[in-house]
Design an enzyme around this catalytic site. Structure first.
Site, PDB file in Angstrom:
ATOM      1  N   GLU A   1       2.294   9.457  -8.366  1.00 50.98           N
ATOM      2  CA  GLU A   1       3.167   9.006  -9.462  1.00 50.98           C
ATOM      3  C   GLU A   1       2.466   7.900 -10.236  1.00 50.98           C
ATOM      4  O   GLU A   1       2.859   6.729 -10.219  1.00 50.98           O
ATOM      5  CB  GLU A   1       4.506   8.553  -8.894  1.00 50.98           C
ATOM      6  CG  GLU A   1       5.263   9.680  -8.198  1.00 50.98           C
ATOM      7  CD  GLU A   1       6.452   9.216  -7.385  1.00 50.98           C
ATOM      8  OE1 GLU A   1       6.773   8.008  -7.438  1.00 50.98           O
ATOM      9  OE2 GLU A   1       7.065  10.040  -6.690  1.00 50.98           O
TER      10      GLU A   1
ATOM     11  N   HIS B   1       4.072   6.078  -4.003  1.00 52.05           N
ATOM     12  CA  HIS B   1       3.609   7.472  -3.992  1.00 52.05           C
ATOM     13  C   HIS B   1       2.388   7.570  -4.901  1.00 52.05           C
ATOM     14  O   HIS B   1       2.502   7.389  -6.110  1.00 52.05           O
ATOM     15  CB  HIS B   1       4.711   8.407  -4.472  1.00 52.05           C
ATOM     16  CG  HIS B   1       5.895   8.445  -3.557  1.00 52.05           C
ATOM     17  ND1 HIS B   1       7.191   8.575  -4.006  1.00 52.05           N
ATOM     18  CD2 HIS B   1       5.978   8.346  -2.207  1.00 52.05           C
ATOM     19  CE1 HIS B   1       8.011   8.572  -2.977  1.00 52.05           C
ATOM     20  NE2 HIS B   1       7.306   8.434  -1.872  1.00 52.05           N
TER      21      HIS B   1
ATOM     22  N   HIS C   1       8.915   4.312  -9.774  1.00 49.37           N
ATOM     23  CA  HIS C   1       8.510   5.646  -9.328  1.00 49.37           C
ATOM     24  C   HIS C   1       8.285   6.545 -10.543  1.00 49.37           C
ATOM     25  O   HIS C   1       8.612   6.187 -11.676  1.00 49.37           O
ATOM     26  CB  HIS C   1       9.584   6.271  -8.432  1.00 49.37           C
ATOM     27  CG  HIS C   1       9.599   5.742  -7.037  1.00 49.37           C
ATOM     28  ND1 HIS C   1       9.115   6.443  -5.964  1.00 49.37           N
ATOM     29  CD2 HIS C   1      10.040   4.553  -6.545  1.00 49.37           C
ATOM     30  CE1 HIS C   1       9.254   5.724  -4.862  1.00 49.37           C
ATOM     31  NE2 HIS C   1       9.822   4.562  -5.195  1.00 49.37           N
TER      32      HIS C   1
ATOM     33  N   GLU D   1      12.964   5.619 -12.044  1.00 54.07           N
ATOM     34  CA  GLU D   1      12.175   6.838 -12.174  1.00 54.07           C
ATOM     35  C   GLU D   1      11.756   7.032 -13.627  1.00 54.07           C
ATOM     36  O   GLU D   1      12.594   7.009 -14.517  1.00 54.07           O
ATOM     37  CB  GLU D   1      12.994   8.050 -11.713  1.00 54.07           C
ATOM     38  CG  GLU D   1      13.470   7.985 -10.267  1.00 54.07           C
ATOM     39  CD  GLU D   1      12.412   8.470  -9.298  1.00 54.07           C
ATOM     40  OE1 GLU D   1      11.312   8.817  -9.767  1.00 54.07           O
ATOM     41  OE2 GLU D   1      12.691   8.504  -8.093  1.00 54.07           O
TER      42      GLU D   1
END
Length: 1153
Positions: free
Chosen positions: A884, A881, A978, A1060
């Site tokens: 990010e 992504h 991420h 994350e």
């Protein structure tokens, strides 16, 4: 005494089996209470024996009276009326004077409630009825919660309603009787979930309403009747029925202008009216009769006269009625026509200085925002400015819908009303509130089919096709016979050569460079920019004075160049930059520019952002989380409302527009200059709305019509010491960490030249809220009536004519990755095995790098080569992504650590072979996308069936994993890096069948290896930023096509994770209450160190350590209630979440702070 044990023993002695034990209570002639335990036993042949055990004690007076009352109820006679009056009167007296008596009668085991209700239902004597109602009133008034529940469970509500209806049929009804019934109904109604239905079925609605109509001047009876009517109206069907029967007109007869008399009655009447107006039918009836303006007039009168603020609750109730009226389209129009915006704006402005009036201000703000006319987003289309042709258009999905839109369709706003569905939604929410609450308890997204949860190795491609990936695994076949272990060969990136050179601009703060924002994307014959090869770079020494550094702002432009030609007639120009090589060992402007030449973007960028060119030096301090200023969001909303009330103050001047690059706005020198035409930049349009306020619009992802979150743009021509407000007006998420302390990042070119090249957390008055710009159903996935959200921040610039950059998070471009890989390879030692391959070419023509890192074998002997080839594989990936960016910084730290000289790094290299894809979506990163690739799709949802043409990086990454599995080298660990925008800390998502089944509240007897929890458990013990409580190992249906789930299910990697990292900060450990930065480095270092501890198939993690439920995070801001966090975050400061900051001990490294 254990009666059951005694009876059981007696049954055994008789050769029988005990079948039942029952209890009977009676009062004998001596006024003693007898407890009779009747024990029944039987044999297999059917013989039964009954044994009665009696125990007695002296009965209390109230129990004796209740026993007498029960006997009288069994055979009611007219002659017994006097006895009934005496007994109930005595019970009432005892209850009024003795607390102990209330407890005896109200206890579940006494049977007192049943006896009293039976008396109330059977008696026909008025005085007895009044006595019984008095008893119930006493019982339910003191300690009424538990007793009221008992009363409802015994059918008391229906008895009261039937009594009310029957008494109304025999006029004239006793006023005392009606008063007592309604007083009890007021207490019982809120505790009985089916109260409204019972009242309607018993015909009590019109009875109470008629009482209100007949007693408008009888305050004593009017108040409880209104209170019951308010409870009736809580049911939507009842509200419609009452409205048809004239309840609305009656309410408007009661309410009126300011008065100090009967304020309690007025408050109840207003609350009843508000409940009635939750029905759209009732609201339309009121609006049609012009009564909304009446409410506004009444509110103004109370506002003017209540100078001592003693009746705030009444004023708030009036606003509650107006709020419900504006739930419908007709009500919003009537509100605007009645000048409601100006009325509420003026009254709220006068209330702002008094903090106790915040409920009025917040409700007024909600009404005004709801009624603010929905504006069209000032764009020709919501699709991205830039388009990239695809190999083919998918048959279905969002991209297919985008390309299949008929010509001429307006995708920015719908033709229908902006909030046409609000009325229906409001009624549904009222009627189905309980159902929705229960529905939220069940997570429908959790996969419950155990067959789908079981990992299944899918051989989607024949091994012969997978053989082509053998070239990415040369370490498994290489003999190392020709390797000189004393020499470290130079590393040359394969993606530097064979790329066309484009002219590149370096932005500066010099007034002479004002025109650089206006240059076309294509090369022009006249005034064409110089090639980078014609620019020489000179650097300041440390001895340069501060004055020289400040003056160097002008030297950042091509010194002496006019239309690309030097004053001396040559084409040589000098770009002066400070020398920070000692602080940034992995950054080199020369290398960055060389890498930039080979980076292909859809717009064909010809400029380089200064922060990317010069680099960022980490701060040697911690940046504390920004404390939220009370009332900031409310203030910003009121400033937005002023645009409608005072439209003459709005400039509405376009100062930057990618949709109209050929006709830039005329600059009179008073406006800021904007630019985003550089790698990873994202800003589509800038509109000056006031002298120092700008609305900003972000660009959609290419081949998409949404995902507006990542921004990165340049600002110039500012005045120092002036507060500039920036509003990003097309955000899509319902809430953001910007409401909880997150700040934007700013990079000042002049500060960089002065020796402070830092990205700094900056901005004040930051908040995030729903705005008045309408989202079309095309943009909102088919939903109508949706709005965009605004992220607003205020900045005061420190330098005149500076050039500053703003970003959502620390930028990390694809050219920066290539530069870092080039520098890292040059720094590696002979003991390190490092190979860089091109996994594939992206849709945009860029190469996706694949790294292999391990330790060189000790020698080329068969034994050492065998050990080398037997090392397990660790597979890492990042940046699928583009928005990010923190995942790239974590990956950068991973690479630095693995290629470092520490003993831990050497041990890891000797134990594992690392396969790393540092950037899975280079095209998205280059072109400033937030989530998608050039195909317009989220690549992390394509792992199940990736397409080689549309999703090449995912297709080849998955194929490489399939090849490793087919050759018996299934990775031990897979981890995809991420960033998370709405949660704190660093955490992991994994995959577990057992925990998924548990989460769905299903039984599960599986024996599952807990090895998947080892790495998160170790990280929680060693990494201060890591939160085990935020981790989840549940497999959700919506995530079945993600890398984590597909690699777990199809490749068979038990330890398959998504890691994350927060984009905001931490709320735990040493980084608590500070903005994050270097904790990202700490996390990846701890992650890689702990990999060496997970080779065992088992783990020491205990079952009781396993979190039973997912962490629930509620960021909803769609509610229209005045207590909604989207509207009143200032009243919920306790919800604000802190952030961490950078770690000083790592501030000297080339990483983010």
């Amino acid at each position: 005494m254990n009666v059951v044990a005694v009876c059981n023993a007696a049954a055994r002695d008789a050769g029988l089996a005990l079948t039942s034990v029952s209890l009977k209570v009676r009062v004998n002639n001596k006024n003693n209470v007898e407890l009779m335990f009747v024990c029944v036993a039987s044999s297999k042949q059917g013989f039964q024996m009954e044994k009665v055990s009696r125990f007695s004690r002296v009965a209390s007076r109230v129990l004796i009276l209740l026993n007498q009352l029960e006997k009288l109820n069994e055979e009611p006679k007219v002659s017994d009326y006097e006895s009934l009056r005496q007994v109930t009167g005595k019970i009432l007296h005892l209850i009024q004077t003795q607390e102990k008596t209330r407890k005896e009668v109200g206890s579940k085991g006494s049977g007192g409630m049943e006896i009293i209700l039976s008396s109330l239902e059977n008696t026909r004597d008025l005085q007895t009825t009044l006595n019984v109602l008095g008893i119930l009133n006493e019982l339910l008034t003191v300690g009424g919660g538990r007793r009221t529940g008992l009363f409802v469970s015994k059918g008391g509500t229906a008895v009261l309603l039937q009594l009310l209806v029957s008494s109304s049929r025999c006029p004239p009804a006793s006023e005392e009787l009606i008063l007592l019934i309604h007083s009890l109904l007021v207490k019982v109604g809120p505790k009985d979930r089916k109260f409204g239905v019972k009242a309607r079925l018993n015909g009590a609605l019109n009875v109470t309403l008629n009482l209100v109509k007949q007693n408008l001047h009888n305050y004593k009876l009017l108040l409880p009747s209104l209170q019951v009517l308010r409870v009736y109206a809580g049911n939507l069907v009842n509200a419609v029925s009452l409205g048809k029967s004239g309840a609305l007109e009656v309410m408007f007869e009661i309410i009126g202008p300011f008065s100090k008399k009967n304020t309690t009655l007025l408050k109840v009447a207003l609350d009843t009216l508000a409940a009635l107006l939750k029905s759209g039918m009732n609201a339309r009836r009121v609006v049609d009769r012009g009564l909304l303006s009446t409410l506004l007039t009444i509110y103004q009168d109370w506002h003017r006269n209540d100078t001592r603020h003693r009746h705030v609750v009444i004023r708030k109730s009036i606003l509650g009625c107006i709020k419900n009226l504006t739930n419908i389209k007709l009500g919003r129009k009537a509100f605007i026509d009645a000048n409601g915006m100006r009325i509420l704006y003026n009254t709220s402005t006068e209330c702002l200085p008094v903090r106790t009036l915040d409920p009025l201000v917040n409700t007024s703000s909600l009404i005004m925002r709801k009624c603010f006319p929905k504006n069209r987003l000032p764009l020709p289309t919501i699709k991205s400015v830039f388009q990239h042709p695809l190999p083919y258009i998918p048959a279905a999905g969002a991209v297919a819908q985008l390309y299949n839109l008929p010509p001429g369709v307006d995708d920015v706003v719908d033709e229908s009303d902006e909030n046409e569905s609000t009325e229906v939604d409001t009624e549904n929410e009222t009627e189905n509130e309980e159902d929705e609450t229960d529905h939220k308890m069940l997570n429908d997204d959790i996969e419950t089919d155990i067959n789908k949860l079981r990992p299944t190795e899918v051989n989607s491609r024949p091994f012969e096709e997978l053989r082509v990936y053998e070239r990415f695994c040369q370490e498994f076949t290489e003999t190392f016979e020709d390797i000189d272990y004393e020499d470290s060969p130079a590393f040359i990136p394969s993606n530097i050569s064979n790329n066309r050179h484009r002219p590149i601009f370096i932005p500066t703060a010099s007034p002479s460079s004002k025109t650089h924002n206006k240059l076309p994307l294509q090369d022009e014959p006249d005034g064409a920019p110089l090639e980078l090869n014609g620019i020489s770079l000179s650097k300041f020494s440390e001895s340069s004075s501060e004055g020289d550094l400040v003056s160097s702002l002008g030297h950042l432009a091509l010194d002496g160049v006019t239309n690309g030609v030097c004053e001396d007639g040559g084409e040589q120009a000098v770009l002066v930059v400070p020398d920070t090589a000692a602080l940034l060992p992995l950054h080199d402007p020369d290398v960055y520019l060389e890498m930039m030449k080979g980076t292909r973007s859809v717009p064909g960028y010809t400029e380089v952002a200064y922060p990317d060119y010069f680099g960022h030096v980490a701060l040697n301090l911690r940046e504390p989380i920004m404390e939220r200023v009370y009332g900031v969001q409310r203030t910003k909303i009121f400033q937005d409302i002023e645009r409608l009330i005072h439209p003459g103050d709005i400039l509405d001047k376009v100062v930057y527009d990618l949709d109209n690059q050929c006709s830039p706005a005329i600059d009179n020198g008073e406006s800021l200059r904007f630019n985003s035409k550089f790698e990873s930049g994202n800003l589509r349009k800038a509109i000056q709305v006031r002298k120092f306020e700008y609305d900003l619009i972000l660009n959609s992802d290419i081949n998409s019509n949404h995902y507006h979150q990542w921004f990165y743009f340049e600002v110039g021509n500012m005045r120092p010491g002036v507060r500039y407000r920036f509003n990003i007006i097309n955000c899509e998420k319902s809430n953001s960490q910007f409401n909880y302390g997150m700040q934007v990042l700013m990079y000042s070119v002049q500060d960089a030249i002065n020796g402070s090249p830092h990205w700094l957390r900056t901005g004040s008055d930051i908040c995030y809220y729903k705005n008045h710009f309408s989202r079309s159903s095309i943009a909102a996935g088919g939903q109508k009536g949706k709005s965009y959200f605004t992220m607003t921040f205020t900045v005061t610039f420190q330098h005149k004519d500076d050039v500053c950059y703003f970003a959502y998070h620390y930028p990390y471009t694809f050219s920066m990755l290539k530069m870092h890989l080039h520098k890292l390879s040059a720094l590696r030692t002979a003991e390190i095995y490092l190979r860089q391959d091109d996994l594939c070419e992206t849709l945009g023509g860029n190469r996706c790098p694949l790294l292999t890192i391990t330790a060189m074998p000790e020698s080329s002997s068969d034994e050492h080569i065998s050990r080398f080839r037997s090392r397990p594989v660790i597979f890492l990936s990042a940046r699928v992504h583009p928005g990010e960016t923190n995942s790239s910084w974590v990956m950068k730290g991973t690479l630095e650590f693995l290629l470092g000289c520490s003993p831990q790094a050497q041990s890891l290299r000797e134990s594992y072979i690392f396969k790393i894809i540092p950037m899975l979506n280079p095209d998205g990163v280059i072109n400033g996308n937030h989530r998608c690739s050039l195909s317009g799709e989220d690549l992390n949802r394509q792992w199940q069936n990736p397409n080689a043409d549309l999703h090449p990086t995912i297709f080849h990454a998955k194929s490489l994993l399939q090849y490793l599995r087919a050759t018996g080298r299934t990775p031990l660990v897979f981890c995809d890096y991420h960033g998370h925008s709405r949660k704190k800390n660093v955490f992991m998502y994994g995959c577990s069948i057992k925990e998924t089944i548990w989460q769905s509240s299903s039984a599960c007897d599986l024996n599952e290896d807990l090895g998947y929890r080892t790495l998160p458990k170790l990280l929680s013990q060693t990494a201060p930023a890591f939160s085990l409580s935020s981790c989840s190992f549940v497999v959700e249906r919506s995530k079945e096509a993600t890398a984590r789930v597909v690699v777990w299910r199809e490749i068979g990697v038990q330890r398959s994770y998504t890691m994350e990292s927060t984009l905001c900060g931490c709320d735990q450990g040493k980084y608590k209450l500070h903005n994050h930065s270097s904790h990202l480095l700490d996390v990846e270092n701890d992650l890689i160190r702990n990999v060496s501890n997970i080779t065992s198939p088992t783990t020491y993690v205990l079952d009781e350590d396993e979190p039973a439920f997912l962490e629930e995070v509620d960021y909803s801001a769609e509610s229209e209630d005045e207590n909604d966090p989207d509207l009143e975050p200032d009243l919920q400061d306790s919800l604000a979440l802190p952030e961490p900051s950078s770690d000083s001990e790592l501030s000297g490294r080339d990483s983010l702070s």
